[in-house]
Write a protein that holds these residues in place. Structure first.
Motif, PDB file in Angstrom:
ATOM      1  N   SER A   1       0.697  -1.343  -0.037  1.00 55.45           N
ATOM      2  CA  SER A   1       0.108  -0.039  -0.157  1.00 55.45           C
ATOM      3  C   SER A   1       0.956   1.293  -0.037  1.00 55.45           C
ATOM      4  N   ALA A   2       2.097   1.108   0.375  1.00 62.67           N
ATOM      5  CA  ALA A   2       2.909   2.477   0.579  1.00 62.67           C
ATOM      6  C   ALA A   2       3.154   3.058  -0.907  1.00 62.67           C
ATOM      7  N   ALA A   3       3.219   2.077  -1.982  1.00 59.75           N
ATOM      8  CA  ALA A   3       3.224   2.656  -3.196  1.00 59.75           C
ATOM      9  C   ALA A   3       2.048   2.945  -3.918  1.00 59.75           C
ATOM     10  N   ALA A   4       0.847   2.245  -3.627  1.00 59.30           N
ATOM     11  CA  ALA A   4      -0.383   2.157  -4.153  1.00 59.30           C
ATOM     12  C   ALA A   4      -1.300   3.248  -3.642  1.00 59.30           C
TER      13      ALA A   4
ATOM     14  N   THR B   1      -5.021  11.267  -2.306  1.00 61.79           N
ATOM     15  CA  THR B   1      -6.016  11.234  -1.120  1.00 61.79           C
ATOM     16  C   THR B   1      -6.108  10.380  -0.029  1.00 61.79           C
ATOM     17  N   ALA B   2      -5.748   9.017  -0.238  1.00 67.19           N
ATOM     18  CA  ALA B   2      -5.733   8.191   0.658  1.00 67.19           C
ATOM     19  C   ALA B   2      -4.662   8.472   1.620  1.00 67.19           C
ATOM     20  N   TRP B   3      -3.325   8.927   1.028  1.00 67.49           N
ATOM     21  CA  TRP B   3      -2.324   9.167   2.307  1.00 67.49           C
ATOM     22  C   TRP B   3      -3.059  10.324   3.022  1.00 67.49           C
TER      23      TRP B   3
END
Length: 317
Positions: free
Chosen positions: A206-209, A213-215
């Motif tokens: 998930s760090a790259a995906a 907005t999610a971050w």
């Protein structure tokens, strides 16, 4: 003038915390659409742990003892249970429903405390509890009656477990020389570790995906809903009465509904709206009834001390 401003600043701070927590359900719901619940919680509490760790190095820098460590670990496990139920629940119901149902903690906690201490609450409190249950039954309708969703049941479970967590928080830390920052940091670390263990590959990928907005939602949950809310709440409750703080913090479901309607387009039928109103009203009423009952018990206990002293002197005479 200064006294009025000081009181106003405390009230605004507590309302801000309630607003932040109320909006957290919408942020969590948006994240559940793009990643797993363990991944959301892992990143949320990793961010919170780093910030709390920096704060611990700045303000505390004292290694916790065994009792303090185990207290933090136990509270971390109960907090993890609450957050997993909450986040899974909000994924399967409206964000506004989630914020309203979780507010039943205000009813569950005094009931649990009464069972533990065998100090029964006034009948009016149980009337408020019944009204809140009726409110939940009405809330889980849209334009007519329907079966509650799995998300509604999970949020109800989260409210019950949060009541256990709050009760343990008081029982395990009352009159103990524990650092609030240290205990909270341990809780955050436990939540982080459990979440990573449940989905290690998801956390890494998930760090790259994650989209920007999610971050943004992750950082909001970690910094605003965890670190900021804790610090501001701690600052504010030391400057006002417990009853006033509880009343202001009790507006959390109102903010959850506002965020759900204005930002996510959540809707209520008239029956659901009636249920929402009953929940909020019953929780406020139950909170006030419990506070008055507790104050009456404390006053009665204080009045017994002089009487006991006088009786002891009479006996000696």
């Amino acid at each position: 003038m200064k006294r009025i401003w000081d009181r106003l600043s405390v009230d605004i701070a507590l309302l801000t915390v309630a607003c932040v927590w109320g909006s957290s359900y919408l942020a969590a719901k948006e994240l559940t659409a793009v990643t797993s619940v363990p991944t959301i919680l892992a990143w949320r509490f990793l961010i919170a742990s780093v910030c709390l760790g920096i704060l611990w190095l700045w303000r505390v820098r004292r290694i916790p003892g065994r009792a303090e460590m185990w207290t933090g670990i136990l509270l971390g496990l109960t907090q993890s249970a609450v957050l997993f139920l909450e986040t899974f629940g909000v994924a399967h119901t409206q964000a506004s429903n989630a914020g309203l149902i979780i507010s039943l903690t205000v009813i569950f906690t005094p009931l649990l405390d009464a069972l533990a201490t065998r100090r029964w609450l006034p009948p009016s409190f149980f009337v408020a509890a019944v009204i809140s249950v009726v409110g939940v039954a009405l809330l889980v309708t849209v334009d007519g009656f329907r079966s509650p969703s799995i998300g509604d049941f999970l949020m109800l479970g989260a409210a019950a477990v949060r009541a256990v967590h709050v009760t343990l928080l008081g029982a395990l830390t009352a009159n103990k020389p524990y650092s609030s920052i240290t205990v909270t940091l341990i809780q955050a670390l436990v939540c982080t570790l459990l979440a990573i263990l449940l989905d290690p590959l998801g956390v890494l990928s998930s760090a790259a995906a994650f989209s920007p907005t999610a971050w943004l939602n992750i950082v909001y949950l970690g910094l605003a809903c965890s670190v900021f809310a804790f610090l501001v709440q701690l600052w504010a409750v030391r400057r006002t009465s417990a009853s006033r703080a509880s009343l202001l913090m009790g507006t959390e479901p109102i903010w959850a509904v506002a965020a759900g309607i204005w930002l996510a387009g959540d809707t209520f039928g008239w029956i659901g709206a009636l249920g929402a109103a009953l929940i909020v009203a019953a929780c406020f009423a139950g909170q006030r009834i419990e506070a008055r009952a507790r104050a009456a018990r404390n006053n009665a206990a204080d009045s017994l001390v002089p009487a006991a002293i006088l009786a002891s002197h009479v006996g000696k005479a």
